[in-house]
Enzyme design. Structure first.
Site, PDB file in Angstrom:
ATOM      1  N   GLY A  26       0.815  -1.203   0.000  1.00 35.86           N
ATOM      2  CA  GLY A  26       0.000   0.000   0.000  1.00 35.86           C
ATOM      3  C   GLY A  26       0.849   1.254   0.000  1.00 35.86           C
ATOM      4  O   GLY A  26       1.879   1.316   0.671  1.00 35.86           O
TER       5      GLY A  26
ATOM      6  N   ARG B  93       1.012  -5.421  -6.012  1.00 37.41           N
ATOM      7  CA  ARG B  93       1.214  -6.633  -5.213  1.00 37.41           C
ATOM      8  C   ARG B  93       1.533  -7.798  -6.159  1.00 37.41           C
ATOM      9  O   ARG B  93       1.013  -7.863  -7.264  1.00 37.41           O
ATOM     10  CB  ARG B  93      -0.022  -6.934  -4.371  1.00 37.41           C
TER      11      ARG B  93
ATOM     12  N   ASP C 238       5.269  -4.815   6.252  1.00 37.36           N
ATOM     13  CA  ASP C 238       5.831  -6.120   6.615  1.00 37.36           C
ATOM     14  C   ASP C 238       5.905  -7.081   5.432  1.00 37.36           C
ATOM     15  O   ASP C 238       6.871  -7.831   5.292  1.00 37.36           O
ATOM     16  CB  ASP C 238       5.049  -6.747   7.771  1.00 37.36           C
TER      17      ASP C 238
ATOM     18  N   THR D  71       4.166   2.648   5.607  1.00 41.03           N
ATOM     19  CA  THR D  71       2.797   2.149   5.721  1.00 41.03           C
ATOM     20  C   THR D  71       2.032   3.049   6.680  1.00 41.03           C
ATOM     21  O   THR D  71       2.560   3.429   7.735  1.00 41.03           O
ATOM     22  CB  THR D  71       2.744   0.696   6.228  1.00 41.03           C
TER      23      THR D  71
ATOM     24  N   ASP E 119      -0.321   2.165   8.497  1.00 41.30           N
ATOM     25  CA  ASP E 119      -0.855   1.382   9.614  1.00 41.30           C
ATOM     26  C   ASP E 119      -0.056   1.520  10.905  1.00 41.30           C
ATOM     27  O   ASP E 119      -0.590   1.271  11.994  1.00 41.30           O
ATOM     28  CB  ASP E 119      -0.924  -0.096   9.233  1.00 41.30           C
TER      29      ASP E 119
ATOM     30  N   ASP F 243       2.201  -0.472  12.014  1.00 40.41           N
ATOM     31  CA  ASP F 243       2.094  -1.788  12.635  1.00 40.41           C
ATOM     32  C   ASP F 243       3.401  -2.570  12.685  1.00 40.41           C
ATOM     33  O   ASP F 243       3.388  -3.792  12.879  1.00 40.41           O
ATOM     34  CB  ASP F 243       1.033  -2.619  11.911  1.00 40.41           C
TER      35      ASP F 243
ATOM     36  N   ARG G 286      -5.674  -2.067   9.391  1.00 39.31           N
ATOM     37  CA  ARG G 286      -5.698  -3.536   9.473  1.00 39.31           C
ATOM     38  C   ARG G 286      -5.952  -3.957  10.925  1.00 39.31           C
ATOM     39  O   ARG G 286      -6.949  -3.567  11.510  1.00 39.31           O
ATOM     40  CB  ARG G 286      -4.415  -4.141   8.915  1.00 39.31           C
TER      41      ARG G 286
END
Length: 319
Positions: free
Chosen positions: A11, A72, A103, A125, A127, A129, A171
């Protein structure tokens, strides 16, 4: 190091262009040629490499998205796909690779490193995360985008005396919801890291309404569930009008914040320096405002710690 390549994968995130710019200019400053890879690992396997110059990255630090584009690739997860990528890198005589992504992108960099090719990861990212770094490129901008939406929705929510349920991305990480919810004064923040009781939230909304507070904001991280379904339950149990808004991919776009531009620039330079120093299979990040680097295997195996103190503070301030 005579030639390096840089790609963005997964992303997109605001600030990726700042990182690309830093990688290119830091490399050229050190007399290293730089090749940009279009469309991530898919483009790497298909040989979509083009040499970049100083002017290639002019006027991009303020732009969202990624000028290298992203895609992707399931094929790259297989050994055969990785072999294709290594063959392309060999044909172009590339000595090292910088990967900007999350990741999943780091797993690709790890796979190449394990087969002897020098690769460095930069966390990009929204996120936030990745456990080894305090922040990832794009997170701050995404939070501010969500915060701007909260402010706008609070105006209309107040006008119509409603409950507004806002679903944000991330997510299975609740950081966007937590940071935007605390900064936006949300009455409740639902994140996947913490259990929640909808009955308690409904009681709180009814109590607030009885004391004259006629509008409320609830932040829901996408990993928790559907904001629309939660809104239906709240309306049924409280009798209050509830409207849901899903922010979606708007959080990935827009002009990157100063924080993300600075982070992208600092991490981009650090990644190239690691390659110059002969390092491989590393990721760069930020801890306590210092740039760090870590073994990619260790970084990916670390368990992310949710900021419980911030969550508890948000709970207290939302009474």
């Amino acid at each position: 190091m005579k030639k390096i390549a840089v790609l963005t994968s997964g992303g997109d995130a605001p600030g990726m262009n700042a990182a690309i710019r830093a990688v290119v200019r830091y490399s050229i400053y050190h007399d290293i040629k730089v090749y940009g890879v279009q469309r991530g690992y898919k483009g790497l396997m298909e040989g979509e490499l083009q040499e970049m110059s100083i002017s290639s990255v002019g006027d991009i630090i303020h732009r969202g998205g990624t000028i290298l584009r992203s895609a992707r690739s399931l094929e790259f997860k297989e050994k055969e796909g990785q072999k294709k990528a290594l063959n392309v890198l060999d044909v172009f005589k590339i000595d090292g690779l910088v990967v900007i992504g999350g990741d999943g992108s780091f797993m690709g960099a790890k796979a190449l490193s394990e087969q002897g090719f020098p690769a460095i990861g930069i966390p990009g990212t929204i996120d936030n995360d990745l456990a080894y770094t305090d922040f990832t490129i794009g997170f701050d901008t995404a939070v501010n985008t969500a915060l701007d939406a909260i402010s706008k929705l609070r105006d209309t929510t107040s006008s119509h005396e409603r409950v507004s349920i806002i679903e944000v991305m991330g997510r299975n990480c609740g950081d966007i919801a937590l940071y935007a919810g605390l900064a936006g004064g949300a009455e409740a923040i639902l994140v996947p890291e913490m259990p929640y009781d909808l009955d308690e939230i409904c009681k709180k909304l009814i109590s607030s309404n009885n004391r004259g507070k006629t509008q409320s904001i609830i932040l829901v991280a996408e990993g928790v569930g559907s904001a629309t379904e939660i809104g239906h339950v709240i309306q049924e149990r409280t009798g209050l009008e509830a409207r849901s808004t899903i922010l979606g991919h708007i959080q990935r776009g827009g002009t990157p914040s100063a924080t993300d531009r600075l982070l992208g620039s600092r991490l981009g330079g650090a990644a190239v320096q690691l390659l110059i120093d002969g390092k491989s299979s590393r990721v760069v990040g930020i801890k306590d405002n210092d740039i760090i680097d870590l073994d990619i295997h260790e970084a990916l195996s670390m368990k992310r710690q949710f900021n419980l103190d911030m969550y508890n503070l948000a709970q207290i301030l939302s009474i």
